[in-house]
Scaffold this motif. Structure first.
Motif, PDB file in Angstrom:
ATOM      1  N   LEU B 244       0.848  -1.189   0.000  1.00  0.00           N
ATOM      2  CA  LEU B 244       0.000   0.000   0.000  1.00  0.00           C
ATOM      3  C   LEU B 244       0.883   1.239   0.000  1.00  0.00           C
ATOM      4  O   LEU B 244       1.764   1.367   0.845  1.00  0.00           O
ATOM      5  CB  LEU B 244      -0.859   0.031   1.265  1.00  0.00           C
ATOM      6  N   ARG B 245       0.642   2.131  -0.937  1.00  0.00           N
ATOM      7  CA  ARG B 245       1.394   3.389  -0.931  1.00  0.00           C
ATOM      8  C   ARG B 245       0.403   4.544  -0.843  1.00  0.00           C
ATOM      9  O   ARG B 245      -0.519   4.626  -1.639  1.00  0.00           O
ATOM     10  CB  ARG B 245       2.189   3.532  -2.231  1.00  0.00           C
ATOM     11  N   PRO B 246       0.594   5.444   0.122  1.00  0.00           N
ATOM     12  CA  PRO B 246      -0.320   6.583   0.200  1.00  0.00           C
ATOM     13  C   PRO B 246      -0.165   7.485  -1.032  1.00  0.00           C
ATOM     14  O   PRO B 246       0.930   7.585  -1.594  1.00  0.00           O
ATOM     15  CB  PRO B 246       0.114   7.319   1.475  1.00  0.00           C
ATOM     16  N   LEU B 247      -1.257   8.100  -1.403  1.00  0.00           N
ATOM     17  CA  LEU B 247      -1.250   8.957  -2.589  1.00  0.00           C
ATOM     18  C   LEU B 247      -1.616  10.362  -2.123  1.00  0.00           C
ATOM     19  O   LEU B 247      -2.544  10.527  -1.326  1.00  0.00           O
ATOM     20  CB  LEU B 247      -2.313   8.430  -3.553  1.00  0.00           C
ATOM     21  N   ASN B 248      -0.894  11.391  -2.614  1.00  0.00           N
ATOM     22  CA  ASN B 248      -1.218  12.731  -2.116  1.00  0.00           C
ATOM     23  C   ASN B 248      -2.523  13.256  -2.730  1.00  0.00           C
ATOM     24  O   ASN B 248      -3.024  12.728  -3.723  1.00  0.00           O
ATOM     25  CB  ASN B 248      -0.043  13.692  -2.323  1.00  0.00           C
ATOM     26  N   LYS B 249      -3.088  14.285  -2.085  1.00  0.00           N
ATOM     27  CA  LYS B 249      -4.431  14.763  -2.445  1.00  0.00           C
ATOM     28  C   LYS B 249      -4.532  15.281  -3.891  1.00  0.00           C
ATOM     29  O   LYS B 249      -5.453  14.905  -4.604  1.00  0.00           O
ATOM     30  CB  LYS B 249      -4.891  15.854  -1.465  1.00  0.00           C
ATOM     31  N   PRO B 250      -3.592  16.143  -4.302  1.00  0.00           N
ATOM     32  CA  PRO B 250      -3.732  16.670  -5.675  1.00  0.00           C
ATOM     33  C   PRO B 250      -3.723  15.558  -6.724  1.00  0.00           C
ATOM     34  O   PRO B 250      -4.526  15.547  -7.651  1.00  0.00           O
ATOM     35  CB  PRO B 250      -2.512  17.576  -5.832  1.00  0.00           C
ATOM     36  N   ARG B 251      -2.820  14.608  -6.522  1.00  0.00           N
ATOM     37  CA  ARG B 251      -2.708  13.498  -7.476  1.00  0.00           C
ATOM     38  C   ARG B 251      -4.008  12.665  -7.453  1.00  0.00           C
ATOM     39  O   ARG B 251      -4.506  12.239  -8.483  1.00  0.00           O
ATOM     40  CB  ARG B 251      -1.493  12.648  -7.067  1.00  0.00           C
ATOM     41  N   THR B 252      -4.538  12.458  -6.256  1.00  0.00           N
ATOM     42  CA  THR B 252      -5.784  11.703  -6.126  1.00  0.00           C
ATOM     43  C   THR B 252      -6.907  12.417  -6.868  1.00  0.00           C
ATOM     44  O   THR B 252      -7.677  11.802  -7.607  1.00  0.00           O
ATOM     45  CB  THR B 252      -6.181  11.559  -4.635  1.00  0.00           C
TER      46      THR B 252
END
Lengths: 375, 303
Positions: B244-252
């Motif tokens: 699992l890798r967290p994804l930052n908000k803008p990219r999401t």
């Protein structure tokens, strides 16, 4: 209320929806969808149906269609700004036509109308330069076989439709409002001379009110594609309701029709907008154009054909004559567009060469959920 | 095919399909399907046999039909064509794909008209009304993962489209059969004990396609909305370790927007809905090759 008349009755008298049961609403929306009039119905019911309670489920469809129109209209304005940029240094007037003009001129028609192509008219003398310039800005010709190219360039009043390579928008560039081969020749220079300038820019125009009404009528009664006929008749009604607020407009309309050789389309336009959509037209106007109508026998036949063909294209509105009526009007329109010696080979060719399937664009983002079912 | 629906019910459905239409409620939508094709009747019985029936006078959102197109071909290579009340947006396909065509056609109806929702291409599953949104391009393993999770007791809200309510910010269930492709079909067939698959349809543009029946309890909660809890972008890679890798908000935000069908139509409302969704929901990218450990990771997110 007869089932087949549901949509037309509501177009004439929106408050009649007050007594509707859910199955009535169901059928109304189905007919409106096949007539391409869902958004218009939404506008109409909002404005003119006090006391009518629209079921929530129906309202959602009306609202969704109006939202789609709203986005389309933003996209049209953007597309026109791109065109202005492309043609800027040529200093030619760009005259918006049909749906495009209704949006730019912010007419009531623009609030409830979905359409697929951008239509503009430019002076014929500038046509070559315009085409070259548009190509440089990414618009490409779509009908690439030799016959179609010749058909458009020699006979028609427009270039073969252009499509933008990135935005995929389709652009029809006209130089007249009727084919070069048609029997009547409204002079496009007169239309341009009389055009209304967009207050916000130097090179953008649309037709003057009377000319706009006449073009809308000419399009409906000469084009021959009657599947959207009711939608086009609604356009005529809305334009007349908007412009004809003074007696002088009716007079001007009749005068303009004479100057532009468009008395016959005016005659039919006023006749069916009264008969089918119950728009009141002053008796004086009707009388002054009666000479422009067909002989009584032909008139009777046209009434039968148009009143059948102008119904919504929905199974519940079709009679056994509908398809034949539309077909006969299609042939009639072609007969008006070109002389006999061109018409016969052209129609034979259309019948023999497999008709290019009407292209329905499946938006890119939808392709992943409809698999390979796109045309 | 397992006989879940009694024969008498199957006959009723067949008659309705051949008559005025088989009228059912699918999630928030009222749908009426007409078809003379036996394959469609069989699949409709299997997958939609126990969906709530509409009363005779209900307003129907989508009147659709799947039948043979006219023409000589139907005697040689029978085809099926989908129509939305007389309008045929797609070319005909071989008759064997008729049921899949209904599914694709209904997707198309919803994506082009249901603008009361922000519609995002993704699977949605929930546990205790906490929803996991699984967006993904075809091939990302979204449907496989969704099917596996559902057979492990997660509640299916949708396999293909997340219906996000712009005001309430919750997700309205749209439970329908889960579309599986190629290798996934066998993987899921042997995966859980809660799994019922329909017939495999060969040679579609997506390869072989089969549908999995939503577990019966899915329908009992078909009107219960769920709150978005996490956004998980699955990425199936052969042999990959579960990660699992967290994804930052803008990219999401941009990735979810790319997967939306009507973001551009909703305009500002679409943007507001999406920003609120993304700010309230942590997003992760999930690489996996092993279903059990992938599901364990997602379980951990909501526990």
């Amino acid at each position: 209320m007869r089932k087949s008349r549901l949509l037309i009755e509501i177009l004439c008298n929106p408050s009649a929806a007050g007594h509707f049961t859910p199955p009535d609403w169901d059928l109304l929306l189905r007919q409106a969808r096949s007539a391409n009039l869902v958004a218009h119905l939404g506008v109409l019911l909002e404005q003119q149906s006090e006391g009518v309670e629209i079921p929530q489920r129906v309202h959602r469809h009306l609202a969704a269609a109006r939202l789609t129109v709203k986005r389309q209209n933003m996209a049209v304005r953007w597309e026109i700004s791109q065109l202005q940029q492309a043609l800027y240094s040529l200093s030619v007037p760009i005259l918006a036509l049909k749906g495009t003009a209704y949006v730019l001129a912010d007419l009531p028609n623009g609030h409830g109308r979905l359409f697929s192509d951008i239509d503009i008219l430019v002076p014929r003398a500038a046509l070559n330069e315009v085409e070259i310039r548009l190509r440089r800005y990414g618009w490409r010709s779509t009908h690439n076989n030799a016959y179609d190219q010749r058909y458009y360039r020699q006979w028609m009043h427009e270039l073969p439709p252009l499509q933008h390579i990135r935005r995929q928008t389709v652009l029809d560039v006209h130089h007249s409002i009727l084919p070069l081969t048609a029997r009547i020749h409204p002079d496009p220079r007169r239309l341009i001379e009389n055009a209304v300038a967009d207050p916000a820019s130097e090179d953008l125009f649309w037709l003057a009110p009377a000319d706009m009404v006449l073009h809308s009528m000419t399009h409906l009664f000469h084009d021959g594609e009657l599947e959207n006929g009711l939608r086009d008749l609604v356009d005529i009604k809305l334009l007349l309701e908007h412009f004809a607020t003074e007696a002088a407009f009716w007079h001007r309309l009749v005068e303009r029709a004479r100057v532009l050789e468009l008395t016959r389309p005016l005659y039919y336009g006023l006749r069916y907008v009264q008969q089918v959509l119950q728009l009141p037209v002053p008796a004086q106007t009707v009388k002054s154009i009666s000479a422009g109508g067909p002989n009584p026998l032909l008139g009777k036949m046209m009434d039968l054909l148009f009143e059948t063909a102008l119904q919504p294209s929905h199974a519940t509105c079709d009679s056994i004559w509908t398809a034949s009526a539309r077909w006969m009007l299609y042939i009639r329109a072609h007969a008006l567009r070109m002389p006999f010696r061109l018409l016969i080979p052209h129609l034979m060719r259309k019948a023999l060469v497999k008709r290019q399937e009407v292209e329905i664009k499946i938006p890119e983002e939808l392709k992943k959920i409809v698999a390979d079912v796109e045309r | 095919m397992p006989a879940i629906i009694p024969n008498s019910r199957q006959d009723e459905i067949r008659r309705a399909l051949r008559g005025d239409g088989y009228r059912i409620k699918i999630g928030p939508f009222n749908v009426s399907l007409r078809s003379r094709l036996n394959k469609v009747a069989e699949s409709m019985s299997l997958f939609y046999g126990d969906y709530p029936q509409l009363p005779a006078d209900a307003f129907v959102d989508y009147h659709v039909r799947v039948d043979n197109p006219l023409g000589l071909r139907r005697w040689l290579h029978p085809q099926a064509i989908f129509s939305f009340d007389g309008f045929t947006p797609f070319k005909p396909l071989p008759e064997a794909q008729a049921f899949a065509m209904f599914e694709w056609g209904l997707n198309w109806c919803i994506a082009t008209t249901a603008h009361q929702f922000l519609v995002v291409h993704s699977a949605v599953v929930a546990k205790d009304d906490r929803a996991i949104i699984l967006p993904g391009d075809p091939g990302s393993g979204k449907s496989t993962l969704c099917a596996a999770m559902v057979s492990q007791g997660w509640r299916l809200l949708s396999d293909e489209m997340a219906l996000i309510d712009p005001e309430a910010e919750h997700i309205t269930p749209l439970p329908r059969p889960i579309g599986l492709k190629n290798e996934s079909i066998e993987i899921i067939r042997t995966y859980g004990n809660n799994v019922t698959l329909g017939p495999s349809i060969n040679d579609t543009a997506k390869g072989t396609v089969a549908h999995m029946r939503p577990p019966p309890d899915t329908l009992q909660h078909a009107t219960r909305a769920a709150q978005p809890d996490h956004i998980v972008f699955p990425r199936y890679t052969t042999g990959a370790a579960t990660e699992l890798r967290p994804l930052n908000k803008p990219r999401t935000l941009t990735r979810v927007a790319e997967q939306s069908f009507n973001y551009h139509i909703l305009g500002e409302d679409g943007f507001t809905t999406l920003t609120r969704l993304v700010s309230n929901c942590p997003a992760v990218e999930l690489s996996y090759s092993h279903l059990d450990s992938a599901i364990a990771q997602i379980d951990a997110l909501v526990s």
